[in-house]
Design a protein around this motif. Structure first.
Motif, mmCIF file in Angstrom:
data_model
loop_
_atom_site.group_PDB
_atom_site.id
_atom_site.type_symbol
_atom_site.label_atom_id
_atom_site.label_comp_id
_atom_site.label_asym_id
_atom_site.label_seq_id
_atom_site.Cartn_x
_atom_site.Cartn_y
_atom_site.Cartn_z
ATOM 1 N N MET A 1 40.344 10.265 -12.570
ATOM 2 C CA MET A 1 39.317 10.664 -11.605
ATOM 3 C C MET A 1 38.940 9.446 -10.778
ATOM 4 O O MET A 1 38.573 8.398 -11.322
ATOM 5 C CB MET A 1 38.075 11.186 -12.343
ATOM 6 N N LEU A 2 39.062 9.559 -9.459
ATOM 7 C CA LEU A 2 38.652 8.479 -8.574
ATOM 8 C C LEU A 2 37.162 8.617 -8.286
ATOM 9 O O LEU A 2 36.707 9.649 -7.803
ATOM 10 C CB LEU A 2 39.445 8.537 -7.271
ATOM 11 N N SER A 3 36.410 7.572 -8.619
ATOM 12 C CA SER A 3 34.966 7.571 -8.412
ATOM 13 C C SER A 3 34.657 6.653 -7.240
ATOM 14 O O SER A 3 34.891 5.440 -7.291
ATOM 15 C CB SER A 3 34.272 7.085 -9.688
ATOM 16 N N VAL A 4 34.142 7.246 -6.152
ATOM 17 C CA VAL A 4 33.918 6.522 -4.900
ATOM 18 C C VAL A 4 32.423 6.340 -4.676
ATOM 19 O O VAL A 4 31.633 7.261 -4.915
ATOM 20 C CB VAL A 4 34.547 7.293 -3.721
ATOM 21 N N PHE A 5 32.041 5.166 -4.204
ATOM 22 C CA PHE A 5 30.627 4.843 -4.008
ATOM 23 C C PHE A 5 30.361 4.547 -2.538
ATOM 24 O O PHE A 5 31.039 3.724 -1.926
ATOM 25 C CB PHE A 5 30.244 3.629 -4.867
ATOM 26 N N LYS B 1 31.832 1.580 -0.165
ATOM 27 C CA LYS B 1 31.473 0.291 -0.759
ATOM 28 C C LYS B 1 32.395 -0.127 -1.897
ATOM 29 O O LYS B 1 32.540 -1.315 -2.188
ATOM 30 C CB LYS B 1 30.034 0.342 -1.272
ATOM 31 N N GLY B 2 33.003 0.840 -2.563
ATOM 32 C CA GLY B 2 33.897 0.500 -3.674
ATOM 33 C C GLY B 2 34.380 1.744 -4.394
ATOM 34 O O GLY B 2 33.884 2.861 -4.148
ATOM 35 N N ALA B 3 35.342 1.559 -5.289
ATOM 36 C CA ALA B 3 35.904 2.702 -6.012
ATOM 37 C C ALA B 3 36.457 2.249 -7.367
ATOM 38 O O ALA B 3 36.973 1.140 -7.498
ATOM 39 C CB ALA B 3 37.002 3.365 -5.197
ATOM 40 N N ILE B 4 36.326 3.141 -8.337
ATOM 41 C CA ILE B 4 36.852 2.891 -9.677
ATOM 42 C C ILE B 4 37.700 4.100 -10.073
ATOM 43 O O ILE B 4 37.267 5.247 -9.924
ATOM 44 C CB ILE B 4 35.730 2.687 -10.708
ATOM 45 N N LEU B 5 38.901 3.844 -10.577
ATOM 46 C CA LEU B 5 39.752 4.909 -11.102
ATOM 47 C C LEU B 5 39.507 5.019 -12.606
ATOM 48 O O LEU B 5 39.788 4.084 -13.357
ATOM 49 C CB LEU B 5 41.222 4.607 -10.839
#
Length: 413
Positions: free
Chosen positions: A138-142, A183-187
């Motif tokens: 799941m790509l979590s985008v901020f 601003k950033g993203a975490i997979l």
């Protein structure tokens, strides 16, 4: 004719419970007031987000929502209501939004989410069900600097099996439409996704072939209870009898109320937009825009947005203003692209104030079981819930003898 089990409600929890009851040798009947072609389960994003996804009631949710409201980007809308239960629910929701509760909830999500993923994978392999299933994370985008910094503080260690913090080039590989405003993203690597419509249709077809009886477009109006036992169900057309009954009616609590259960649940209206788009802009995996509460899920033939959380609404119609709001929020942070053949949907999620489902046997009525309150996580946990309820019913267990009920039922939280 007296049946073994009647399940009232043909959403994903009802179908998964029917699946495991049928496999245990029970004769199962599913009764639904609609045709099982457009329920809340059909409108789901298809994101199976058991890992590293905070519940709705997390610390700071009230302040963060107010900030987004000021920016005109808030997914949450609370309509004025004369129903005092809505305000009781909101009060409990706010009390649940603390660090201790969130930590416990996320641990339970991981436990029962992993069980569900393995059960889905077993359905696919053993029964050749086509769910368009992918365990690609799941790509979590901020879109807010502060929320991104807060999440980075929680993931300030290395775990290559669990997550990866993406740089700008890596973000574009996963989300080609992303702009520099993100601003950033975490997979988060442990999550999965599928096509929720395909899942519902595949499961229903499989169950029909396996001998499960479906009685559709028939609403159960009342339940007759005598001597702490359900005697029969009454619709406008028929009377139905069974050895055991399961109420799995989504956000609708009228039948539970008739059985003396005041379920602490509220309907939350949500939307989805399903559309086709150019392949070059398609996300690589299911993507959640955390600060916007927008989920974007790629599917075999199309893509789906889901968003919005309206509390206190009873309007079942698609409100075009809300559709436009979802698009506006999304394209604030993404390159423009053409959305072709758009299909709009809206429905009501059955939300509990602490994100924990209301499952288990009735305390007084010995042949009645509940499978309720899964909110936005029905798809994520339905197989696990189905096995838990099947174990209770088939083995005639009390709630106190089921560790899963004591852990994961809102009746005991």
């Amino acid at each position: 004719m007296k049946r073994d089990i009647i399940i009232i409600g043909g959403g994903i929890v009802g179908l998964c419970t029917a699946y495991y009851l049928q496999k245990s040798g029970k004769k199962v009947t599913v009764i639904d007031e609609n045709s099982i072609t457009d329920s809340t389960s059909f409108g789901n994003a298809g994101l199976l987000s058991a890992f590293d996804k905070t519940p709705l009631s997390y610390p700071g949710v009230v302040l963060n929502t107010l900030k987004l409201m000021l920016k005109g980007q808030s997914p949450a809308i609370i309509h004025p209501s004369f129903d005092l239960k809505v305000y009781r629910w909101l009060a409990r929701f706010i009390l649940s939004a603390n660090e201790k509760r969130t930590k416990k909830t996320m641990m339970l999500f991981e436990k029962y989410g992993e069980i569900s993923l393995q059960l889905y994978e077993k359905m696919i392999s053993e029964d050749s069900l086509d769910f368009d299933y992918h365990r690609d994370g799941m790509l979590s985008v901020f879109t807010e600097e502060e929320s991104y910094k807060q999440r980075l503080q929680k993931y300030n260690y290395v775990d290559e099996q669990r997550f990866k913090i993406l740089n700008k080039d890596e973000l574009l590989e996963y989300l080609p439409s992303a702009t520099s405003k993100i601003k950033g993203a975490i997979l988060f690597k442990k999550n999965a996704y599928f096509d929720s419509k395909r899942v519902m249709l595949e499961l229903k077809n499989h169950l029909e072939k396996a001998g499960v009886e479906f009685i559709l477009n028939e609403k159960i109006n009342s339940i007759r209870v005598e001597n702490n036992e359900v005697k029969h169900l009454v619709s406008s057309k028929n009377i139905y009898e069974a050895e055991h009954y399961v109420i799995s009616t989504g956000y609708q609590t009228l039948l539970a109320q008739k059985c003396g259960r005041d379920l602490m649940m509220t309907p939350a209206k949500g939307y989805s937009i399903t559309f086709e788009m150019e392949e070059k802009f398609k996300p690589k995996t299911s993507t959640i825009f955390n600060d916007l509460f927008v989920v974007m899920t790629p599917r075999r033939d199309n893509v789906r947005f889901t968003s919005k959380l309206e509390i206190g609404s009873s309007d079942a119609k698609v409100v075009k203003k809300q559709i436009e709001s979802i698009k506006k929020n999304f394209f604030e942070y993404n390159l423009p692209f053409e959305m072709k053949n758009e299909i709009y949907w809206t429905g009501f999620r059955p939300l509990t104030p602490n994100d924990i489902p209301l499952i288990g046997r009735d305390d007084e009525i010995k042949n009645l079981t509940y499978g309720m309150g899964l909110g936005w996580l029905g798809m994520t946990f339905a197989p696990a819930i189905g096995t838990i309820l099947t174990d209770l019913i088939v083995n005639d267990k009390k709630n106190a003898h089921s560790d899963d009920i004591l852990l994961f039922s809102g009746f005991y939280q």
